[in-house]
Design an enzyme around this catalytic site. Structure first.
Site, PDB file in Angstrom:
ATOM      1  N   CYS A 111      -6.923   1.896   5.831  1.00 43.53           N
ATOM      2  CA  CYS A 111      -5.631   2.393   5.407  1.00 43.53           C
ATOM      3  C   CYS A 111      -6.015   2.693   3.860  1.00 43.53           C
ATOM      4  CB  CYS A 111      -4.411   1.580   5.714  1.00 43.53           C
ATOM      5  SG  CYS A 111      -4.508   0.036   4.777  1.00 43.53           S
ATOM      6  N   LEU A 112      -4.846   2.831   3.017  1.00 44.66           N
ATOM      7  CA  LEU A 112      -5.043   3.120   1.741  1.00 44.66           C
ATOM      8  C   LEU A 112      -5.255   1.903   0.757  1.00 44.66           C
ATOM      9  CD1 LEU A 112      -4.870   5.525   0.074  1.00 44.66           C
ATOM     10  CD2 LEU A 112      -2.460   5.239  -0.496  1.00 44.66           C
TER      11      LEU A 112
END
Length: 100
Positions: A81-82
């Site tokens: 994810c980020l």
């Protein structure tokens, strides 16, 4: 940040090496994030909100939806994810469904 069950944090270089070994890379960011920040090559996007349902799909339905063979419970999978928070949640979801 990237997460895998055996090694909760995986470096970028480790991910590149894992991808050579046919590890399934699931990016759990939202579609708008992929559009804005770019797709990670050879990853499939399954937003975190869809992940539980996706990992319980019929393999044929999974292939149709994500254009990828559904992982078996023992296949190596890496989530990203980020910032790392959602990939850790994704890892928890997958583990709770019996993925090793």
């Amino acid at each position: 940040s990237l997460c895998a069950a055996a090694e909760p944090n995986v470096s970028y270089q480790e991910l590149k090496d894992l991808k050579k070994a046919n590890v399934l890379h699931i990016d759990v960011r939202e579609k708008w994030e992929i559009d804005r920040f770019g797709k990670i090559p050879e990853s499939i996007n399954i937003p975190l909100g869809e992940l539980m349902e996706a990992l319980q799909m019929d393999p044929t339905e999974f292939k149709e939806q994500y254009n990828q063979k559904m992982p078996s419970k023992s296949d190596p999978v890496v989530f990203s994810c980020l910032a790392g928070t959602r990939s850790k949640q994704a890892l928890g979801f997958a583990t709770s469904l019996g993925f090793s």
